[in-house]
Design a protein around this motif. Sequence first.
Motif, PDB file in Angstrom:
ATOM      1  N   ILE A  19       0.834  -1.199   0.000  1.00 19.23           N
ATOM      2  CA  ILE A  19       0.000   0.000   0.000  1.00 19.23           C
ATOM      3  C   ILE A  19       0.867   1.247   0.000  1.00 19.23           C
ATOM      4  O   ILE A  19       2.023   1.228   0.419  1.00 19.23           O
ATOM      5  N   ASN A  20       0.300   2.336  -0.499  1.00 23.27           N
ATOM      6  CA  ASN A  20       0.974   3.625  -0.446  1.00 23.27           C
ATOM      7  C   ASN A  20       0.942   4.155   0.986  1.00 23.27           C
ATOM      8  O   ASN A  20      -0.007   3.903   1.739  1.00 23.27           O
ATOM      9  N   GLU A  21       1.974   4.894   1.353  1.00 23.20           N
ATOM     10  CA  GLU A  21       1.991   5.436   2.701  1.00 23.20           C
ATOM     11  C   GLU A  21       0.883   6.472   2.855  1.00 23.20           C
ATOM     12  O   GLU A  21       0.509   7.178   1.910  1.00 23.20           O
ATOM     13  N   ALA A  22       0.357   6.540   4.065  1.00 18.88           N
ATOM     14  CA  ALA A  22      -0.803   7.386   4.330  1.00 18.88           C
ATOM     15  C   ALA A  22      -0.515   8.847   4.012  1.00 18.88           C
ATOM     16  O   ALA A  22      -1.389   9.566   3.510  1.00 18.88           O
ATOM     17  N   GLU A  23       0.712   9.311   4.288  1.00 17.39           N
ATOM     18  CA  GLU A  23       1.031  10.725   4.075  1.00 17.39           C
ATOM     19  C   GLU A  23       0.914  11.115   2.605  1.00 17.39           C
ATOM     20  O   GLU A  23       0.512  12.238   2.282  1.00 17.39           O
ATOM     21  N   ALA A  24       1.263  10.187   1.705  1.00 19.65           N
ATOM     22  CA  ALA A  24       1.120  10.468   0.276  1.00 19.65           C
ATOM     23  C   ALA A  24      -0.359  10.582  -0.097  1.00 19.65           C
ATOM     24  O   ALA A  24      -0.758  11.467  -0.862  1.00 19.65           O
ATOM     25  N   LYS A  25      -1.177   9.686   0.448  1.00 18.63           N
ATOM     26  CA  LYS A  25      -2.613   9.738   0.166  1.00 18.63           C
ATOM     27  C   LYS A  25      -3.227  11.031   0.701  1.00 18.63           C
ATOM     28  O   LYS A  25      -4.081  11.645   0.048  1.00 18.63           O
ATOM     29  N   TRP A  26      -2.781  11.456   1.881  1.00 18.66           N
ATOM     30  CA  TRP A  26      -3.331  12.677   2.464  1.00 18.66           C
ATOM     31  C   TRP A  26      -2.962  13.899   1.626  1.00 18.66           C
ATOM     32  O   TRP A  26      -3.771  14.813   1.467  1.00 18.66           O
ATOM     33  N   ALA A  27      -1.748  13.901   1.092  1.00 13.44           N
ATOM     34  CA  ALA A  27      -1.334  15.025   0.249  1.00 13.44           C
ATOM     35  C   ALA A  27      -2.197  15.089  -1.011  1.00 13.44           C
ATOM     36  O   ALA A  27      -2.641  16.172  -1.423  1.00 13.44           O
ATOM     37  N   LEU A  28      -2.444  13.926  -1.623  1.00 17.41           N
ATOM     38  CA  LEU A  28      -3.292  13.909  -2.812  1.00 17.41           C
ATOM     39  C   LEU A  28      -4.706  14.366  -2.483  1.00 17.41           C
ATOM     40  O   LEU A  28      -5.333  15.099  -3.260  1.00 17.41           O
ATOM     41  N   GLU A  29      -5.194  13.939  -1.328  1.00 24.36           N
ATOM     42  CA  GLU A  29      -6.547  14.328  -0.932  1.00 24.36           C
ATOM     43  C   GLU A  29      -6.629  15.826  -0.657  1.00 24.36           C
ATOM     44  O   GLU A  29      -7.577  16.496  -1.085  1.00 24.36           O
ATOM     45  N   HIS A  30      -5.621  16.361   0.037  1.00 27.22           N
ATOM     46  CA  HIS A  30      -5.651  17.786   0.371  1.00 27.22           C
ATOM     47  C   HIS A  30      -5.591  18.657  -0.879  1.00 27.22           C
ATOM     48  O   HIS A  30      -6.282  19.679  -0.968  1.00 27.22           O
ATOM     49  N   TYR A  31      -4.779  18.228  -1.844  1.00 27.64           N
ATOM     50  CA  TYR A  31      -4.611  19.029  -3.057  1.00 27.64           C
ATOM     51  C   TYR A  31      -5.541  18.597  -4.187  1.00 27.64           C
ATOM     52  O   TYR A  31      -5.457  19.132  -5.295  1.00 27.64           O
ATOM     53  N   ASP A  32      -6.396  17.614  -3.920  1.00 28.73           N
ATOM     54  CA  ASP A  32      -7.366  17.139  -4.909  1.00 28.73           C
ATOM     55  C   ASP A  32      -6.668  16.706  -6.196  1.00 28.73           C
ATOM     56  O   ASP A  32      -7.054  17.089  -7.304  1.00 28.73           O
ATOM     57  N   LEU A  33      -5.625  15.886  -6.053  1.00 31.94           N
ATOM     58  CA  LEU A  33      -4.877  15.380  -7.199  1.00 31.94           C
ATOM     59  C   LEU A  33      -5.479  14.064  -7.679  1.00 31.94           C
ATOM     60  O   LEU A  33      -5.987  13.270  -6.887  1.00 31.94           O
ATOM     61  N   ASP A  34      -5.397  13.816  -8.959  1.00 32.54           N
ATOM     62  CA  ASP A  34      -6.008  12.649  -9.597  1.00 32.54           C
ATOM     63  C   ASP A  34      -5.259  11.375  -9.196  1.00 32.54           C
ATOM     64  O   ASP A  34      -4.081  11.201  -9.526  1.00 32.54           O
TER      65      ASP A  34
END
Length: 510
Positions: free
Chosen positions: A302-317
């Motif tokens: 799995i991807n690390e949570a911090e990477a997922k949170w960054a994508l979520e915060h910046y609304d990245l695809d």
Amino acid sequence: MDKVFQKFLRSGIDLSPVGVERREDNNPYFCTPKGASIFGWAGVDGIHFCFVRDFGGMVFSVSPMNSAPDFVHPLANDFEDFLRLLLACSDSAALEQAWMWDKAQFEAFLQDNPPTQDQQRTLSELAEKMKLTPMEQPWVYIKKLQASFDYSKIKYTEDYYDVDMNPEAEPTMPEWKVYFEGNFWGHSGKDHAGTEIRLNKQFDWARHHWVIPAAYSCSKGLVMDFCMRTPEEDIRKFITKWDLHPENDSCEYFTQEQQMQIDLDNPLCLDFIPRLELNGKTMLTSHGCSVVFNPCLPDGVINEAEAKWALEHYDLDTSYGWMIFRATFPWTSKRRPEIKALSLTMEQQSCRVPGPHFKAHAPGDSFSFLHPVSGKKYTLTVQELEQQTISEKRYGSDRWFYPTHFTAMSYTLSPEPDSDVTICDCAEGDKPLEIAPCSDRYAPEARNDIACIGIIGGADGPIAIVCGDSSKEKLHAVCSSLHFEPVEGDIEWRIVFNIKSSNEMSLGLI
């Protein structure tokens, strides 16, 4: 309450021989759905069967030992169908595991596990008292139900999202804060979080699409996130080319030359140097960190949570891969300035590109090669070549026995390159040997071969020694890898080019 279920309770039938035993203590597990009413247990691995509020009389199985998100599966539209499935399959084990089987596996399980005498008696009693017949095509029934079911409608208790109760639970995204003395995983010091300045700048550079969503004004400087986007197909091609999988995802499985090429091919990796121009003054980065989101990870990774949170915060695809680099830029003045104008310059760092190999037998030997970008021809001429040793006293270790033998070569290059050509040994050096146990359990272990540091050059490559004035040829020197015994035969050397594939790019941010 389901009328068939009420009739079953009045019948007094004991279904424990077929894997549905009743208990008085129906304590739920972390993955038991919210609003569940447990009516039976398989007697192994905490597997239990239940109704769930808002799903009518549908029967579910709950398997705590499964991996997320496969804890809960619907088995039957109602309790009557659940009993008919038991009549057809003789044991709840077949029903509970059907979700992960194909038809052949399901039927093989039934054939390999015929009903015991106790099960036959229970099934006969069930059919007689409940006036039921076995379900026709049980595998088709279960698969059709599970394929049409919307699993997102199942609600769970707080325990399901607690990483202590459920290690596979997704950690809750914390409040988004960015600090100058921090990174994606936390921060140190007592400074306050920076004030977010939304930029939403997008551009294409170095064969990638980039997004700079925001900068953060902190007491000590400016923090900026650089988001590099990579198409999923590029990542899959890279993984396929190098046959990467969890079992070989380590540098120890590849040669040094392969590692250099992997770094060049990796579409989620790019070393660059950002510079800011704030109100006419240049700001250089002092430190940084990065996280990577890879949409092509294999099952179980799995991807690390911090990477997922960054994508979520910046609304990245999330259908793309992302490398998110966070850079910090100290203020050039003692006080935090007002940001009137802000621009950015992106500079790619040189990449190490492996070149041709050669062997040198004696001084005077020469080797010609072409630069892969300019096409310019260079000639390397060996000036000196000799085997040498390092004194063991230089290591000063009673615990480790280090290799001491190496070959030193001095050479000239004609014409003289612009510091973008280096030489290194193709062979791996010998690893140090432990000769005494370590009394400090926190001491680092020696795992890699060591370079000839402190003699000529260093771990990252050779250095140039200049003799005479600038009009004369420069004398370069390089050392081979270290070995316990002198190397027999000629050393095989590798040309390494330090190349930038992209030009600098500048753009205005504010």
